[in-house]
Design a protein around this motif. Sequence first.
Motif, short mmCIF file in Angstrom:
data_model
loop_
_atom_site.label_atom_id
_atom_site.label_comp_id
_atom_site.label_asym_id
_atom_site.label_seq_id
_atom_site.Cartn_x
_atom_site.Cartn_y
_atom_site.Cartn_z
N GLU A 1 -13.71 13.30 -21.60
CA GLU A 1 -13.69 14.57 -22.31
C GLU A 1 -13.20 15.74 -21.45
OE1 GLU A 1 -18.46 15.25 -21.67
OE2 GLU A 1 -17.63 15.07 -23.67
N ASN A 2 -13.26 15.61 -20.12
CA ASN A 2 -12.79 16.70 -19.27
C ASN A 2 -11.37 16.49 -18.76
OD1 ASN A 2 -15.27 18.31 -19.23
ND2 ASN A 2 -16.14 16.51 -18.26
N ILE A 3 -10.70 15.44 -19.28
CA ILE A 3 -9.30 15.21 -18.93
C ILE A 3 -8.43 15.81 -20.04
CG2 ILE A 3 -7.53 13.46 -18.59
CD1 ILE A 3 -9.62 11.68 -17.33
N GLU A 4 -7.60 16.76 -19.65
CA GLU A 4 -6.80 17.49 -20.64
C GLU A 4 -5.37 16.95 -20.66
OE1 GLU A 4 -6.66 21.91 -22.34
OE2 GLU A 4 -6.98 21.73 -20.20
N LEU B 1 -25.55 21.45 -12.61
CA LEU B 1 -24.48 21.94 -13.49
C LEU B 1 -23.47 20.83 -13.77
CD1 LEU B 1 -23.13 24.22 -15.03
CD2 LEU B 1 -21.99 24.92 -12.91
N HIS B 2 -23.14 20.04 -12.74
CA HIS B 2 -22.20 18.93 -12.92
C HIS B 2 -22.74 17.94 -13.97
CE1 HIS B 2 -19.84 15.33 -11.04
NE2 HIS B 2 -19.25 15.81 -12.11
N THR B 3 -24.03 17.66 -13.90
CA THR B 3 -24.64 16.75 -14.87
C THR B 3 -24.52 17.30 -16.29
OG1 THR B 3 -26.21 15.97 -13.21
CG2 THR B 3 -26.79 15.57 -15.50
N PHE B 4 -24.80 18.59 -16.46
CA PHE B 4 -24.68 19.18 -17.80
C PHE B 4 -23.23 19.19 -18.28
CE2 PHE B 4 -28.93 21.22 -17.11
CZ PHE B 4 -29.51 20.82 -18.30
N ILE C 1 -13.57 20.00 -12.99
CA ILE C 1 -14.05 20.00 -14.37
C ILE C 1 -14.02 21.45 -14.85
CG2 ILE C 1 -16.01 19.66 -15.89
CD1 ILE C 1 -16.92 17.38 -14.36
N LYS C 2 -13.44 21.66 -16.04
CA LYS C 2 -13.40 23.01 -16.61
C LYS C 2 -14.14 23.02 -17.94
CE LYS C 2 -9.03 24.61 -14.69
NZ LYS C 2 -7.87 25.45 -14.94
N LEU D 1 -16.09 28.30 -16.75
CA LEU D 1 -16.52 27.62 -15.52
C LEU D 1 -15.49 26.61 -15.04
CD1 LEU D 1 -20.13 26.72 -16.76
CD2 LEU D 1 -19.47 28.75 -15.46
N THR D 2 -15.24 26.59 -13.73
CA THR D 2 -14.41 25.54 -13.12
C THR D 2 -15.15 25.00 -11.90
OG1 THR D 2 -12.36 26.64 -13.80
CG2 THR D 2 -12.18 24.96 -12.09
N MET D 3 -15.41 23.70 -11.90
CA MET D 3 -16.09 23.07 -10.77
C MET D 3 -15.08 22.26 -9.98
SD MET D 3 -19.69 21.65 -12.29
CE MET D 3 -20.57 21.76 -10.72
N ASP D 4 -14.94 22.57 -8.69
CA ASP D 4 -14.13 21.76 -7.79
C ASP D 4 -15.07 20.74 -7.16
OD1 ASP D 4 -12.80 20.72 -5.48
OD2 ASP D 4 -11.42 22.40 -5.56
N LEU D 5 -14.93 19.47 -7.59
CA LEU D 5 -15.89 18.44 -7.18
C LEU D 5 -15.65 17.96 -5.75
CD1 LEU D 5 -15.92 16.36 -10.48
CD2 LEU D 5 -17.41 18.26 -9.83
N VAL D 6 -14.48 18.24 -5.21
CA VAL D 6 -14.18 17.85 -3.82
C VAL D 6 -14.74 18.90 -2.86
CG1 VAL D 6 -12.37 17.33 -2.15
CG2 VAL D 6 -12.15 16.55 -4.52
N LYS D 7 -14.41 20.16 -3.14
CA LYS D 7 -14.87 21.25 -2.25
C LYS D 7 -16.29 21.69 -2.57
CE LYS D 7 -10.19 23.02 -1.67
NZ LYS D 7 -9.27 24.11 -2.05
N LYS D 8 -16.84 21.21 -3.70
CA LYS D 8 -18.20 21.60 -4.14
C LYS D 8 -18.28 23.12 -4.33
CE LYS D 8 -20.65 17.64 -3.87
NZ LYS D 8 -19.58 16.67 -3.92
N VAL D 9 -17.29 23.63 -5.06
CA VAL D 9 -17.22 25.08 -5.30
C VAL D 9 -17.17 25.33 -6.80
CG1 VAL D 9 -15.77 27.14 -5.04
CG2 VAL D 9 -16.05 25.59 -3.11
#
Length: 228
Positions: A4-7, A164-167, A133-134, A138-146
């Motif tokens: 669902e987060n792949i656009e 937040l990542h889980t939600f 993930i957007k 909100l935009t989460m950078d899962l590599v940089k954890k930002v």
Amino acid sequence: MQNENIEIVVIEDEEDILELIEYHLGKEGYSVTGFLSTENVEQFLEEENPSLIISDRNLPGMEGSKFVTYLRELGYDIPVIFLTAKDKDSDLEEGFAAGGDDYIYKPFSPKELVLRVNALLKRSGMLQKQERIKYKHLTMDLVKKVLTIDGEPVTLTNLEFKLLHTFMKHIDQALTRDFLRDEVWGTEGTEVNDNAVNVAINRLKNKIDPNNEQNYFHPVWGVGYNFH
């Protein structure tokens, strides 16, 4: 859904075919944005971070392969699948030379389209590991954890980031506190009571939506929380 987060961007000037593609990729869980021409696509790419482009060759305005060549010159390396009625070897060579990664001939079966999309996204690494993930602002950078909100970084603790990542992996799903304990706190979750979960969610809410303008978190009575 896992996708669902792949656009995916689809550029197709025949509206019925565009709707067919959107329907089948949407059923697969992908987020799809459709365009009837190349107009506005570049602006969309500047603002969003899609994982794949599916483009017809015969488009009004700029022809599909020329548009992809243009995108490659701008530095975009997004995988591209050409969708076309052009089936000569020279057309095929032209499409790949322009920067295409795969080719699907019209008429096509929706099943083939989905299989080719899945295969290309696996090859590009998107189905194994998403880097970003957007959702809404909100935009989460899962590599940089930002985390950034409208481009501005917001500081989260490791626990808040995991929460937040889980939600964001389970938009619009009621998540139980037990599930959150397992996902976020892990083995330490058995020592975390319901109140501690509530407090962590409130702290996170105050950081990402202090004025409750987006209204992300919704308590689900007797269950836990819903994020949307």
